[in-house]
Write a protein that holds these residues in place. Sequence first.
Motif, short mmCIF file in Angstrom:
data_model
loop_
_atom_site.label_atom_id
_atom_site.label_comp_id
_atom_site.label_asym_id
_atom_site.label_seq_id
_atom_site.Cartn_x
_atom_site.Cartn_y
_atom_site.Cartn_z
N GLU A 141 -1.95 6.40 -41.24
CA GLU A 141 -0.58 6.28 -41.89
C GLU A 141 -0.54 5.38 -43.08
O GLU A 141 0.52 5.10 -43.29
CB GLU A 141 0.39 5.79 -40.60
N LYS A 147 3.33 -0.74 -36.58
CA LYS A 147 4.69 -0.28 -36.06
C LYS A 147 4.90 -0.22 -34.49
O LYS A 147 3.97 -0.58 -33.73
CB LYS A 147 4.74 0.92 -36.61
N TYR A 184 6.40 1.67 -32.53
CA TYR A 184 5.98 2.82 -31.76
C TYR A 184 4.50 3.13 -31.26
O TYR A 184 4.26 4.16 -30.88
CB TYR A 184 6.61 4.16 -32.48
N GLN A 185 3.60 2.56 -31.98
CA GLN A 185 2.16 2.62 -31.83
C GLN A 185 1.53 2.24 -30.59
O GLN A 185 0.63 2.65 -30.24
CB GLN A 185 1.43 1.62 -33.09
N THR A 240 10.15 5.22 -37.03
CA THR A 240 9.69 5.87 -36.03
C THR A 240 8.74 6.98 -36.68
O THR A 240 8.59 6.98 -37.81
CB THR A 240 10.86 6.84 -35.53
N GLU A 241 8.22 7.63 -35.81
CA GLU A 241 7.41 8.74 -36.01
C GLU A 241 7.79 9.86 -37.23
O GLU A 241 7.16 10.03 -38.11
CB GLU A 241 6.56 9.51 -35.20
N LEU A 280 8.37 8.24 -40.53
CA LEU A 280 7.12 8.25 -41.25
C LEU A 280 6.83 9.65 -41.74
O LEU A 280 6.31 9.73 -42.94
CB LEU A 280 5.80 7.81 -40.37
N ALA A 281 7.03 10.55 -41.05
CA ALA A 281 6.66 12.02 -41.53
C ALA A 281 7.53 12.36 -42.52
O ALA A 281 7.43 13.08 -43.49
CB ALA A 281 6.76 13.05 -40.45
N ALA A 295 -5.67 10.15 -34.52
CA ALA A 295 -4.32 9.39 -34.65
C ALA A 295 -4.40 8.08 -35.09
O ALA A 295 -3.48 7.63 -36.03
CB ALA A 295 -3.57 9.67 -33.48
N SER A 296 -5.32 7.37 -35.06
CA SER A 296 -5.56 5.87 -35.35
C SER A 296 -7.02 6.05 -35.77
O SER A 296 -8.06 6.18 -35.03
CB SER A 296 -5.26 5.23 -34.34
N LEU A 351 -1.21 6.92 -29.32
CA LEU A 351 -1.79 6.99 -30.68
C LEU A 351 -3.05 6.26 -30.73
O LEU A 351 -3.89 6.87 -31.56
CB LEU A 351 -0.55 6.66 -31.42
#
Length: 247
Positions: A50, A145, A147-148, A174-175, A178-179, A198-199, A215
Amino acid sequence: MMNWPAGGSDPLLEALQSDHLPDLGHVDMAGLLGDPRLGRRALVSSFGAESAALLHFVTQLFPDMPVLFIDTGRHFAETLSYRDLLAERLGLNLVNILPDPATLAGEDADGRLHARDPNMCCTLRKTFPLADALEGFDTWISGRKRYQGATRAALPVIERDGSHLKVNPLALWTEADLAAYFAAHDLPRHPLVDRGYASIGCAPCTRPVRNGEALRAGRWADNPDKTECGIHLGPDGRFVRGRPGRG
């Protein structure tokens, strides 16, 4: 009204929060990042899944911001290629940081320290090099973040990190945020994202995330008690050289 999570604080932190982050509904991130009270600033990036969003967001405001990348010697080849792509596309002021070769020769001569003692491997390849690099700065900027994962669920936007201030500009994203940012600015994704990563950390200690997993489940998956590499110290943290009992 939601308040900021409890944690280490001091008059400077309180003043910065009052001026730029009085509550979760009023966040002046550009003002915070540009506040002269932060002193000398650097952005620290892993060039992971990200990272492009943070790099773009910050360097659009401050194009000359130093971007510190810890080249552990264990990154995926795709990560190094992605670093180079983003550095060129975004015009980054990139600073590559390397572990001390003499220390690695003494502590990890066979290159298997990650399997024997992953915490020490992270310490030698990430924590100590970053500590040395940050000696020239007062504040560093992180891409963490909320949410991670559970360990980051109460992450503040600005905090004390050892002797430094640390700003987490995307802490409240939030995801979906970011998207949307990736799409709006046509930012390239890390090439391993499409393969289930994802990470993304060092290659020996990172695997794809399976369906239903968190994630960061692919990081140190064989060591369930390890969730962070150790570069984030917290308000009372200190960098400590060497192992206990050593001179």
